[in-house]
Write an enzyme that holds these catalytic residues in place. Structure first.
Site, PDB file in Angstrom:
ATOM      1  N   PHE A 112       0.871  -1.173   0.000  1.00 11.57           N
ATOM      2  CA  PHE A 112       0.000   0.000   0.000  1.00 11.57           C
ATOM      3  C   PHE A 112       0.905   1.218   0.000  1.00 11.57           C
ATOM      4  CE2 PHE A 112      -2.699   3.011   2.553  1.00 11.57           C
ATOM      5  CZ  PHE A 112      -3.866   2.988   1.797  1.00 11.57           C
ATOM      6  N   SER A 159       5.570  -0.307   3.539  1.00 10.77           N
ATOM      7  CA  SER A 159       5.720  -1.671   4.042  1.00 10.77           C
ATOM      8  C   SER A 159       5.637  -2.663   2.891  1.00 10.77           C
ATOM      9  CB  SER A 159       4.635  -1.973   5.076  1.00 10.77           C
ATOM     10  OG  SER A 159       4.817  -1.203   6.240  1.00 10.77           O
ATOM     11  N   ASP A 182     -10.550   2.328   6.794  1.00 11.96           N
ATOM     12  CA  ASP A 182     -11.701   2.056   7.648  1.00 11.96           C
ATOM     13  C   ASP A 182     -11.813   0.567   7.983  1.00 11.96           C
ATOM     14  OD1 ASP A 182     -12.652   4.583   8.084  1.00 11.96           O
ATOM     15  OD2 ASP A 182     -14.187   4.520   6.521  1.00 11.96           O
ATOM     16  N   ARG A 205      10.426 -14.993  39.959  1.00  9.16           N
ATOM     17  CA  ARG A 205      11.615 -14.203  40.291  1.00  9.16           C
ATOM     18  C   ARG A 205      11.738 -14.031  41.797  1.00  9.16           C
ATOM     19  NH1 ARG A 205      16.042 -11.878  41.149  1.00  9.16           N
ATOM     20  NH2 ARG A 205      16.682  -9.966  40.074  1.00  9.16           N
ATOM     21  N   GLU A 263      -0.627   4.326  10.165  1.00  2.51           N
ATOM     22  CA  GLU A 263      -2.079   4.376   9.919  1.00  2.51           C
ATOM     23  C   GLU A 263      -2.776   5.429  10.793  1.00  2.51           C
ATOM     24  OE1 GLU A 263      -4.421   0.865   9.190  1.00  2.51           O
ATOM     25  OE2 GLU A 263      -2.610  -0.296   8.780  1.00  2.51           O
ATOM     26  N   GLU A 293      -1.662  11.506  17.735  1.00  2.00           N
ATOM     27  CA  GLU A 293      -2.106  12.905  17.711  1.00  2.00           C
ATOM     28  C   GLU A 293      -3.216  13.116  16.675  1.00  2.00           C
ATOM     29  OE1 GLU A 293       1.785  12.537  19.555  1.00  2.00           O
ATOM     30  OE2 GLU A 293       0.998  11.833  17.645  1.00  2.00           O
TER      31      GLU A 293
END
Length: 395
Positions: free
Chosen positions: A134, A169, A256, A284, A379, A383
């Site tokens: 894409f 990508s 979407d 631990r 994507e 913000e």
């Protein structure tokens, strides 16, 4: 194998969803359990290709494509896509990436291409035989997609593309790229921003004249990533996806479908981090006790689990709304914002709980720390999701 996750009993899901998770978990346990996680670029590329092939052989990539084009279901099922991503992310971030990009990379074809294009590419995507990409972002147009400058002009029986794309990508290993470019200038608004009109979508193949992978990009969680260059790149006019000028709408429709699945991947990373932290806390030894005996540890685990389960509700509500045909802009933004920020916090706390081991190469939580970070950016950065949510509230 452990019992299926409790949230699969929620009313968001149907029996086929539970069957899908059982299948995906069985495949992941068999194929990904104990697998190596390479850092060197060539090894990462090879493993990504192999993962796509194996996911295809298992029928899992069929959920990235509609049944009419070789997929598993009549229409995209956002819940199914989310459940697969959550499952794969628990085991291996690169497996999640390989699956997700088959859907995101080919989504424009599924949603808007003519029959000839769909028949040529999508059955191979569904079978894991062709790798999709894409190509939307540019050096100066990431969150602000409308600011793109990559251009395409009609020239007889061809389109000619000029410009570049970055942060793509599957760049360098894809068999085809869904590329978005301007076929008409954007309208300049009074506030200085550019309108999204005039963007169109095309299929570009690696062998097309004038196309090249300009640079490979190495990031903290290795996966195939590249900058693409188009220099008088000629492609057949038949490779336009949809109509001229519809590219922005097509890209948003693709996002979407898949945006809530980013939240689901974050859930998978966070769940693995919580599982690793819980196991570590129980074993631990510290100051003559177990780490789990300390109230600070218990408080951290409680907050991690609560954040995870609250975000699961937001994520699968968004996917459920999408599958019902409801408006999901606000719900998907809330899911992605909440899940990715939560996962970053959960993974960071797991690393802290492991102490020095948490930052050592080879530790699961160290790998998760690198894998989860990009989810707050791609994507739609956190913000941007906040701006979307506020805009929807203020309408």
């Amino acid at each position: 194998m452990a019992a299926l996750p409790e949230h699969l009993d929620w009313p968001f899901f149907d029996p086929p969803h539970r069957e899908l998770v059982a299948h995906a978990r069985a495949w992941a346990e068999s194929e990904l359990g104990g697998s190596e996680h390479p850092y060197e670029r060539a090894a990462v590329d090879a493993r990504c290709r192999e993962l796509v092939r194996r996911l295809g052989a298992a029928g899992i990539t069929r959920y990235c494509v509609r049944a009419a084009d070789g997929g598993a279901l009549p229409d995209f099922d956002a819940r199914a896509i989310c459940l697969v991503r959550e499952t794969l992310a628990w085991w291996d971030g690169l497996a999640d990436f390989a699956f997700a990009m088959q859907g995101l990379g080919s989504g424009a074809l599924s949603l808007a291409a003519d029959t000839a294009l769909r028949d040529h590419y999508l059955p191979r995507v569904a079978a894991g035989e062709a790798i999709a990409a894409f190509a939307l972002s540019e050096p100066d147009a990431g969150s602000d997609v409308a600011a793109m400058s990559c251009a395409a002009r009609h020239d007889g029986g061809h389109y000619v593309l000029d410009g570049s794309k970055t942060w793509i990508s599957n760049g360098g290993i894809a068999d085809f790229y869904c590329v978005f470019a301007r076929t008409a200038p954007g309208v300049r608004r009074a506030d200085g921003t550019t309108g999204a009109q005039g963007i169109s979508a095309f299929v570009v193949e690696p062998g097309d004249p004038g196309f090249r992978v300009a640079a490979r990009i190495d990031v903290s969680a290795p996966h195939p990533l590249a900058e693409l260059r188009f220099e008088a790149c000629r492609i057949p006019a038949s490779r336009i996806i949809g109509a001229e000028g519809e590219g922005f709408k097509i890209a948003m429709r693709v996002l979407d479908v898949f945006r809530s699945s980013v939240a689901a991947a974050a859930l998978g990373f966070a769940r693995r981090a919580l599982d690793e932290a819980t196991t570590h806390a129980r074993s631990r030894a510290m100051f003559g006790r177990q780490l789990a005996d300390f109230q600070l540890t218990q408080a951290a685990l409680a907050e991690m689990a609560t954040g995870l389960e609250a975000t699961q509700l937001l994520t699968y509500r968004a996917a459920w709304l999408r599958d019902r045909g409801e408006p999901i802009t606000r719900a998907a933004a809330m899911a992605k914002l909440s899940a990715t920020e939560m996962a970053q916090t959960v993974v960071d706390r797991a690393v802290q709980m492991f102490g020095g081991r948490g930052v050592r190469h080879g530790e699961v939580v160290e790998r998760l720390y690198r894998e989860v970070r990009a989810l707050r950016i791609y994507e739609g950065a956190s913000e941007v999701q906040k701006l979307i949510i506020a805009r929807e509230l203020l309408k």
